[in-house]
Design an enzyme around this catalytic site. Structure first.
Site, mmCIF file in Angstrom:
data_model
loop_
_atom_site.group_PDB
_atom_site.id
_atom_site.type_symbol
_atom_site.label_atom_id
_atom_site.label_comp_id
_atom_site.label_asym_id
_atom_site.label_seq_id
_atom_site.Cartn_x
_atom_site.Cartn_y
_atom_site.Cartn_z
ATOM 1 N N ARG A 94 0.890 -1.347 0.028
ATOM 2 C CA ARG A 94 -0.023 0.139 0.014
ATOM 3 C C ARG A 94 0.696 1.271 -0.078
ATOM 4 O O ARG A 94 1.701 1.239 -0.469
ATOM 5 C CB ARG A 94 -1.236 -0.173 1.376
ATOM 6 C CG ARG A 94 -0.500 -0.053 2.576
ATOM 7 C CD ARG A 94 -1.101 0.191 3.370
ATOM 8 N NE ARG A 94 -0.644 0.267 4.863
ATOM 9 C CZ ARG A 94 -1.211 0.536 6.242
ATOM 10 N NH1 ARG A 94 -2.564 0.602 6.027
ATOM 11 N NH2 ARG A 94 -0.804 1.678 7.452
ATOM 12 N N GLU A 108 -3.009 7.827 6.213
ATOM 13 C CA GLU A 108 -2.104 7.706 6.487
ATOM 14 C C GLU A 108 -0.601 7.914 5.474
ATOM 15 O O GLU A 108 -0.130 7.698 5.327
ATOM 16 C CB GLU A 108 -1.458 6.252 7.641
ATOM 17 C CG GLU A 108 -2.409 6.077 8.813
ATOM 18 C CD GLU A 108 -1.767 4.848 9.353
ATOM 19 O OE1 GLU A 108 -2.138 4.270 10.290
ATOM 20 O OE2 GLU A 108 -0.955 3.638 8.334
ATOM 21 N N GLU A 119 -8.358 5.381 14.876
ATOM 22 C CA GLU A 119 -7.824 3.382 14.519
ATOM 23 C C GLU A 119 -7.368 3.561 15.833
ATOM 24 O O GLU A 119 -6.469 4.509 16.614
ATOM 25 C CB GLU A 119 -6.968 3.957 13.431
ATOM 26 C CG GLU A 119 -7.379 3.588 11.687
ATOM 27 C CD GLU A 119 -6.200 3.013 11.017
ATOM 28 O OE1 GLU A 119 -5.058 2.511 11.355
ATOM 29 O OE2 GLU A 119 -6.363 3.399 9.926
ATOM 30 N N TRP A 166 2.149 -5.899 13.320
ATOM 31 C CA TRP A 166 3.659 -5.886 12.314
ATOM 32 C C TRP A 166 5.134 -4.920 13.772
ATOM 33 O O TRP A 166 5.977 -5.002 13.538
ATOM 34 C CB TRP A 166 3.247 -4.050 12.569
ATOM 35 C CG TRP A 166 2.327 -3.361 12.939
ATOM 36 C CD1 TRP A 166 1.473 -3.590 12.089
ATOM 37 C CD2 TRP A 166 2.521 -2.376 14.227
ATOM 38 N NE1 TRP A 166 0.232 -2.456 13.953
ATOM 39 C CE2 TRP A 166 1.556 -1.964 14.025
ATOM 40 C CE3 TRP A 166 3.995 -1.958 14.768
ATOM 41 C CZ2 TRP A 166 1.456 -0.853 15.605
ATOM 42 C CZ3 TRP A 166 3.494 -1.157 15.499
ATOM 43 C CH2 TRP A 166 2.876 -0.698 15.995
ATOM 44 N N GLU A 170 -2.619 -8.523 6.917
ATOM 45 C CA GLU A 170 -2.905 -8.153 8.488
ATOM 46 C C GLU A 170 -3.951 -8.748 9.138
ATOM 47 O O GLU A 170 -4.832 -7.793 10.225
ATOM 48 C CB GLU A 170 -3.672 -6.596 8.148
ATOM 49 C CG GLU A 170 -2.159 -5.293 8.204
ATOM 50 C CD GLU A 170 -2.911 -3.850 7.913
ATOM 51 O OE1 GLU A 170 -2.142 -2.930 8.438
ATOM 52 O OE2 GLU A 170 -4.128 -3.413 7.759
ATOM 53 N N LYS A 171 -3.893 -10.368 8.192
ATOM 54 C CA LYS A 171 -5.016 -11.025 8.865
ATOM 55 C C LYS A 171 -4.778 -11.684 10.811
ATOM 56 O O LYS A 171 -5.544 -11.888 11.199
ATOM 57 C CB LYS A 171 -5.296 -12.366 7.998
ATOM 58 C CG LYS A 171 -3.710 -13.391 8.043
ATOM 59 C CD LYS A 171 -3.928 -14.173 7.526
ATOM 60 C CE LYS A 171 -2.157 -14.584 6.855
ATOM 61 N NZ LYS A 171 -1.589 -13.950 6.125
ATOM 62 N N PHE A 172 -3.633 -11.758 11.175
ATOM 63 C CA PHE A 172 -3.392 -11.547 12.334
ATOM 64 C C PHE A 172 -3.373 -10.231 13.218
ATOM 65 O O PHE A 172 -2.782 -10.289 14.519
ATOM 66 C CB PHE A 172 -2.132 -12.345 12.508
ATOM 67 C CG PHE A 172 -1.890 -13.769 12.173
ATOM 68 C CD1 PHE A 172 -2.914 -14.527 12.468
ATOM 69 C CD2 PHE A 172 -1.100 -13.897 11.013
ATOM 70 C CE1 PHE A 172 -2.433 -15.884 12.025
ATOM 71 C CE2 PHE A 172 -1.068 -15.108 10.788
ATOM 72 C CZ PHE A 172 -1.614 -16.401 10.955
ATOM 73 N N HIS A 173 -4.006 -8.816 12.648
ATOM 74 C CA HIS A 173 -4.040 -7.785 13.347
ATOM 75 C C HIS A 173 -5.567 -7.595 13.900
ATOM 76 O O HIS A 173 -6.064 -8.395 13.142
ATOM 77 C CB HIS A 173 -4.290 -6.545 12.391
ATOM 78 C CG HIS A 173 -3.833 -5.067 12.978
ATOM 79 N ND1 HIS A 173 -5.187 -4.480 14.289
ATOM 80 C CD2 HIS A 173 -2.934 -3.790 13.043
ATOM 81 C CE1 HIS A 173 -5.163 -3.574 14.387
ATOM 82 N NE2 HIS A 173 -3.873 -2.853 13.652
#
Length: 660
Positions: free
Chosen positions: A119, A158, A310, A318, A358-361
């Site tokens: 991104r 951001e 957020e 991360w 970001e599947k573990f965020h």
């Protein structure tokens, strides 16, 4: 002449705390959406942000538009009483853009192209990127500007892209021509007489790419200014498009906390709503202080209520090790933000992703689903925010102490050839804010050229480079009765990173009672400067004082034996070292008390934070063991609905919101 009334956060909140977060339903089958809405309503969610990373879905091929799915979502949200913060999707261009238009991709300082697949892969200077970004923004504004679900616009996400490309270099030259007017002025500002760097043609000027040895620090400083300005141009272009279509709808873009790449003072003036993303480490014993610093800074940029755009409901993905938030910590930190001025408490993201980077965020709904602890805590917090909304939204409390901060001073001081790489500006800023926070003194932040007359105490942790206007402002503040406390390496250089005569501006040396600043004596990691009442860290200085200045602390032993470590002349204080945390806290607390600035409550236990917002007193317990807090008088706790007289007990991570 009538003054244009700009929209503000209150136009979106309408007397309630906004509660919700980023919603990315395009990652899920449409059959999931009604279930999402059911869970949102049960949790008290009243706001979602849509479309942040949806460009490839909205514009699958150049010029095509697929709005049907977003139409259905906007209607679904409105039908269920949930407002939409609609984002322009321009932070992540579709793969086709970089493939067809390589000029839209940013280039690193060593000449490598950054490709799609992540991104923020856009060049802020690319005319092609800006054209596509404007087109999708215009179409979004035209289609949804009148939709009843729309409460706010969220531009990009951001902003953080640097670019050293040829197109950026061309824009950099234009920016420099506007700033300096001539090559002679540029050469003077950059000090190009050093190392034979004089420029004879604008075409010779480039972005500061990799060099054999140290780069010109003034060139790097201007490149950082340029980058902030180019990103701001991108924001303003999209903001102006949606503002033209919906002049009464507020506009925001989310800051990252204390991020080096944006002059957020300047950016905040262009936003209707100032918002920030905040992710303290739940294992950090000073995580609450980091949160307080960012919250104080964001409130000061907003000059009133602000938006927590957020945060994480649980772990992020991360860090080296991504720890979850212990039970109750998410509630505590969310209410801390409200105490310090937030009128919106939101998350990334609503439902935890099953695929992607970001599947573990964490999400407000974790992989554990509705029965999971995370969602159950989200439900409790939603109910509590609804209970206090009418008492807190729109309220703003001024404070007695201001901390001065400036991005340009940070940029100038963070050069390769500085005296010590142990001195990191954010760490120094955090150390001073921590001392005030632990002394239970809530602070505002201010730019050194802001009007400071309302503050009893102004502290300057470190401002390496100061303009003449800033210095004159500090002198005027003290002349008018204010108390100024400054740390080392302040006022060393001007705005071009030209060292001031004497190693510190003459006016400041006179203000603090410094006759001669002979040498800077930086300290190694783990090295201390012994003083008669404390130990100093990071730094020390060899200075002589004037006769009318008092040495409040002196160095003891070593090369600086007997020389002043803390100097005071009238109401102006100068610290030539960084005292250890407890000593700095006691010093600043004593100075504040002498100037008439006092904590909200006396006798607070350790790890309990007391913050006043309007007529409400927030008590926030950052410890794990129950504590009793003295609260003289009779109060009503809005969270429990009970009366409190003279004292109350806060359990682990406990919070009380008291109205007297």
């Amino acid at each position: 002449m009538a003054v244009e009334k700009r929209p503000h956060l209150g136009d979106a909140t309408r007397g309630r705390i906004l509660y919700g977060g980023d919603y990315n339903p395009e990652q899920w089958p449409e059959e999931t959406w009604p279930e999402d809405v059911r869970l949102m309503r049960a949790a008290g969610v009243n706001s979602v942000t849509l479309g942040v990373f949806s460009w490839a879905k909205l514009e699958p091929r150049p010029g095509e538009r697929d709005f049907g799915w977003l139409d259905r979502l906007m209607d679904l949200m409105h039908d269920n009483g949930i407002g939409v913060v609609l984002a322009t999707p321009t932070s992540s261009p579709p793969p086709w853009m970089g493939h067809l238009h390589p000029d839209t991709l940013p280039v690193t300082e060593d000449g490598r192209t950054e490709y799609w697949g992540g991104r923020q892969h856009f060049s802020h200077s690319s005319a092609t990127y800006r054209r596509y970004a404007a087109a999708i923004t215009e179409d979004l504004a035209a289609r949804y500007g009148g939709h009843p679900a729309l409460t706010m616009w969220h531009i990009n996400n951001e902003y953080c892209t640097y670019d050293w490309s040829d197109e950026a270099a061309a824009r950099f030259r234009t920016w420099l021509q506007d700033r300096y007017g001539s090559l002679d002025a540029l050469n003077s500002a950059w000090g190009t007489a050093f190392w034979s760097q004089g420029y004879g043609d604008w075409a010779e000027v480039h972005t500061p790419r990799n060099a054999h040895y140290m780069k010109n620090p003034s060139q790097v400083l201007d490149f950082k200014r340029f980058t902030s300005d180019m990103l701001l141009e991108c924001y303003l272009a999209e903001r102006d498009i949606v503002r033209l279509a919906t002049p009464h709808t507020p506009v925001t873009s989310n800051f990252m906390p204390l991020w080096v790449g944006q002059d957020a003072w300047r950016w905040a003036e262009e936003e209707d709503v100032v918002s920030v993303d905040l992710y303290p480490d739940p294992r950090d014993p000073l995580g609450a202080q980091q949160g307080a610093l960012v919250q104080d800074m964001t409130r000061s940029q907003a000059r009133g209520p602000w938006m927590l755009m957020e945060q994480a409901a649980g772990p992020v993905n991360w860090r080296g090790v991504n720890h979850p938030k212990p039970h109750g910590l998410n509630r505590l930190w969310s209410l801390q933000a409200v105490a310090r001025g937030a009128d919106a408490v939101c998350y990334f993201q609503w439902r935890q992703s099953r695929q992607g980077a970001e599947k573990f965020h964490s999400g407000m709904v974790s992989h554990a689903g509705e029965e999971g602890r995370t969602y159950q805590e989200i439900k409790r917090l939603g109910a509590e925010l609804a209970a206090i909304s009418g008492q807190v939204t729109g309220r703003h409390t001024a404070h007695d102490v201001a901390v001065l901060h400036d991005w340009h001073a940070w940029w100038a001081g963070a050069q390769d050839g500085r005296l010590s790489n142990q001195v990191d500006y954010p760490d120094v800023l955090k150390a001073w804010h921590r001392a005030l926070w632990e002394a239970h003194l809530t602070t505002d932040f201010a730019h050194p050229e802001h009007d400071l007359t309302a503050y009893k105490v102004v502290v300057v942790p470190q401002l390496y480079a100061l303009t003449d206007a800033a210095i004159d402002n500090l002198l005027a503040y003290v002349r008018q009765g204010g108390t100024l406390v400054s740390g080392f390496l302040t006022g060393v250089a001007d705005e071009d990173d030209r060292v001031r005569p004497g190693g510190m501006d003459t006016r400041l040396r006179e203000l603090f009672g410094i006759r001669t600043l002979h040498e800077w004596w930086p300290l190694d990691a783990g090295e201390y400067a012994d003083c008669d009442t404390f130990r100093g860290t990071l730094w020390s200085e060899e200075i002589d004082k004037t006769e009318d200045a008092a040495a409040e602390a002196s160095y003891k032993g070593g090369e600086l034996d007997g020389l002043p470590a803390v100097l005071r002349r009238g109401r102006a204080w100068y610290l030539s070292t960084l005292p250890e945390p407890g000593a700095l806290r006691e010093l600043l607390a004593g100075i504040a008390t002498g100037a008439g600035a006092r904590p909200v409550l006396d006798g607070l236990p350790d790890q309990v934070e007391a913050v006043r917002r309007g007529d409400l007193l927030f008590l926030l317990h950052h410890g794990r063991e129950p504590v009793t807090v003295p609260v003289p008088g009779t109060h009503h706790d809005l969270l429990t609905g009970t009366a409190v007289t003279d004292r109350l007990t806060l359990d682990r991570y406990g919070v009380a919101v008291l109205r007297t």
